[in-house]
Design an enzyme around this catalytic site. Structure first.
Site, PDB file in Angstrom:
ATOM      1  N   TRP A 104      56.832  41.853 -84.619  1.00  0.00           N
ATOM      2  CA  TRP A 104      55.877  42.945 -84.855  1.00  0.00           C
ATOM      3  C   TRP A 104      55.956  43.988 -83.759  1.00  0.00           C
ATOM      4  O   TRP A 104      55.886  45.183 -84.029  1.00  0.00           O
ATOM      5  CB  TRP A 104      54.459  42.403 -85.026  1.00  0.00           C
ATOM      6  N   ASP A 173      47.927  45.400 -80.841  1.00  0.00           N
ATOM      7  CA  ASP A 173      47.960  44.916 -82.209  1.00  0.00           C
ATOM      8  C   ASP A 173      47.330  43.527 -82.188  1.00  0.00           C
ATOM      9  O   ASP A 173      47.913  42.582 -81.674  1.00  0.00           O
ATOM     10  CB  ASP A 173      49.420  44.855 -82.684  1.00  0.00           C
ATOM     11  N   LYS A 197      44.615  38.593 -91.932  1.00  0.00           N
ATOM     12  CA  LYS A 197      44.840  37.370 -91.176  1.00  0.00           C
ATOM     13  C   LYS A 197      43.516  36.681 -90.873  1.00  0.00           C
ATOM     14  O   LYS A 197      43.345  35.517 -91.136  1.00  0.00           O
ATOM     15  CB  LYS A 197      45.565  37.665 -89.861  1.00  0.00           C
TER      16      LYS A 197
HETATM   17  C1  LIG Z   1      50.907  40.542 -90.258  1.00  0.00           C
HETATM   18  C2  LIG Z   1      51.068  41.324 -89.020  1.00  0.00           C
HETATM   19  C3  LIG Z   1      51.429  42.686 -89.059  1.00  0.00           C
HETATM   20  C4  LIG Z   1      51.735  43.419 -90.336  1.00  0.00           C
HETATM   21  O1  LIG Z   1      50.582  43.688 -91.003  1.00  0.00           O
HETATM   22  P1  LIG Z   1      50.550  44.572 -92.352  1.00  0.00           P
HETATM   23  O2  LIG Z   1      49.088  44.696 -92.589  1.00  0.00           O
HETATM   24  O3  LIG Z   1      51.265  43.756 -93.399  1.00  0.00           O
HETATM   25  O4  LIG Z   1      51.220  45.846 -92.083  1.00  0.00           O
HETATM   26  C5  LIG Z   1      51.510  43.358 -87.862  1.00  0.00           C
HETATM   27  N1  LIG Z   1      51.263  42.748 -86.693  1.00  0.00           N
HETATM   28  C6  LIG Z   1      50.914  41.440 -86.615  1.00  0.00           C
HETATM   29  C7  LIG Z   1      50.641  40.825 -85.288  1.00  0.00           C
HETATM   30  C8  LIG Z   1      50.808  40.701 -87.785  1.00  0.00           C
HETATM   31  O5  LIG Z   1      50.463  39.399 -87.711  1.00  0.00           O
END
Ligand SMILES: *Cc1c(COP(=O)(O)O)cnc(C)c1O
Length: 362
Positions: A104, A173, A197
Site C-alpha cells: 500500500w 494510511d 476494514k
Molecule cells: C485495503 C487497503 C487499502 C486500499 O483500500 P481501497 O479502499 O480498496 O482503496 C489501502 N491501504 C491499506 C493499508 C489497506 O489495508
C-alpha cells in the site's frame, strides 16, 4: 440466523459487529419511523443530517480530536487518497517523505511519481520483504509531510509508536487499524482509512485533516479532488455514500456504548493478539512472518511447513466455520485478520482448530 454465521477473518471487506448488522436489519424498511429505508431518504433531509453529524461527533469523541480537526467522508477508497494527498498537500517545489512498508505504501508513492512531484523514500523495509517497521529514517529538511502506513494489511506489520518528524506533519494510511487503539493526534496532519476494514462497508474513506493543512490546498484543483470542498460542505457537496456513512455511525456508536471507547478496544485487541501470537510462538508447526516488535494486532500472518499443508489448512478451516484465512494473493501463506468486530471467541475457535490441525498433520 446467528447460528450459521462463521468466524470471519476476512481482510476486507471484513466482519462487522453483530449488533450493528442486527440494527441495520431491524431498521432497514423504516428508519426512525420515517417510513423509508436509509437508502431511500434524501441526503439533504433532517434524518440524514442527524446520521452524518452523529458519526462525526462520535468519531471526534472516540479519537479525542480537538476543534482543529475536520472529519470527512470521501468516495474512491484509500486508493483515491494516494492521489489526492500529493495533489492537495505537495507544492511542486517541495518534497514529500514516504516510508515504504509494503504494497500500500508502494502504491501511495507511485501516485506521487505519476504527478511528477518530488518524493523521498525516508525508509523502507523492502530489504527483508517488508517483514518489519523501520527504525531509522532519512527525512528531508522542510518536507511537506511524511507519509506512513500505520498497519500493513498484507504483511502483518504495524507501527507500535510513530516517528519523530521534528514538526513535519505525519499523514497516515490507517485503513486497517483505524479505531483499533487510541492515537495521539499531535503528530498528525491527516489520517485516513478506507471503511471496509474496521469501521463499515466499502464505498467510503474517512479522512481526518487538521485545519492548517487545508491552507495548502491549491484553488486550481477540480472540486471533487479538493479537501476544502468536503470540509466546507460537511462532506455533502454532492450525494455522499449514505448507506456506508450510516453503518459507520452505528459502528462508532457500538465502539462508544458497547465497547466503551478506544482504550477498551485496544485492551480487547491486545488480548486477542496475545492469545493467537502466544499459541503460534509455542508451536514449531506454525511460524509468524512479521518480526516480533513489528507484529500487527489486526492482521496476523503465518506460515505452515509447506504450501500443500497451507492449502489443506485453509480448506479444512472453512469446513469448521473459520473463513478468510488465506494470505493475500501476492504473498501466499495464511492470514487471520482480527479487526475490532472479530471477538475473542473467534480467536479461541481458531486456536482450537490450529491445535487440532497440528496434531493431525504435524
Ligand atoms: C485495503 C487497503 C487499502 C486500499 O483500500 P481501497 O479502499 O480498496 O482503496 C489501502 N491501504 C491499506 C493499508 C489497506 O489495508
Amino acid at each position: 440466523m446467528k447460528e450459521n454465521r462463521i468466524h470471519n477473518f476476512n481482510a476486507g471487506p471484513a466482519a462487522l459487529p453483530l449488533p450493528v448488522l442486527e440494527e441495520i436489519r431491524d431498521s432497514f424498511l423504516d428508519l426512525n419511523n420515517c417510513g423509508m429505508s436509509v437508502t431511500e431518504i434524501s441526503h439533504r433531509s433532517k434524518w440524514f443530517d442527524d446520521i452524518i453529524n452523529d458519526a462525526v461527533v462520535r468519531t471526534k469523541r472516540l479519537l479525542k480530536l480537538d476543534d482543529r480537526f475536520h472529519v470527512l467522508f470521501i468516495q474512491g477508497g484509500a486508493s483515491m487518497q494516494f492521489a489526492m494527498i500529493p495533489m492537495n498537500f505537495l507544492p511542486d517545489e517541495k518534497t514529500a517523505d514516504y516510508i515504504n512498508t509494503g504494497t500500500w505504501s508502494t502504491k501511495a508513492v507511485k501516485e506521487v511519481e505519476i504527478q511528477g512531484k518530488k518524493v523521498n523514500i525516508a525508509a523502507s523495509s523492502e530489504d527483508k520483504s517488508f517483514s518489519y517497521i523501520p527504525k531509522e529514517f532519512q527525512f528531508t529538511k522542510d518536507a511537506a509531510y511524511v507519509h506512513i502506513t500505520s498497519n500493513n494489511t498484507i504483511k502483518g506489520t504495524e507501527w507500535a509508536s510513530f516517528p519523530d518528524t521534528d514538526g513535519v506533519p505525519i499523514i497516515s494510511d490507517m485503513s486497517s487499524d483505524f479505531m483499533s487503539r487510541p492515537i495521539d493526534m499531535d503528530k498528525f496532519g491527516m489520517i485516513y482509512a478506507g471503511a471496509q476494514k474496521n469501521i463499515g462497508p466499502a464505498g467510503v474513506c474517512m479522512a481526518i485533516i487538521r485545519e492548517d493543512m487545508l491552507e495548502m490546498v491549491p484553488d486550481t484543483l477540480p472540486s471533487m479532488l479538493k479537501y476544502t470542498t468536503y470540509s466546507s460542505k460537511n462532506s455533502m457537496y454532492n450525494t455522499p455514500p449514505c448507506f456506508s456513512i450510516y453503518v459507520i455511525q452505528l459502528v462508532t456508536k457500538w465502539l462508544e456504548e458497547t465497547i466503551g471507547g478506544l482504550d477498551k478496544m485496544e485492551q480487547l485487541n491486545k488480548a486477542k493478539g496475545d492469545l493467537l501470537y502466544g499459541f503460534i510462538d509455542s508451536s514449531d508447526f506454525y511460524n509468524a512472518t512479521a518480526e516480533r516488535d513489528s507484529r500487527s494486532l489486526m492482521n496476523v500472518t503465518f506460515r505452515l511447513p509447506d504450501e500443500d499443508l497451507e492449502k489443506k489448512f485453509i480448506e479444512e478451516a472453512v469446513e469448521n466455520g473459520l473463513g478468510g484465512l488465506k494470505g493475500h494473493r501476492s504473498v501466499g501463506g495464511c492470514r487471520a485478520s482480527t479487526y475490532n468486530a472479530t471477538g475473542i471467541e473467534s480467536i479461541e475457535a481458531l486456536v482450537g482448530f490450529m491445535k487440532d490441525f497440528e496434531q493431525k498433520n504435524g
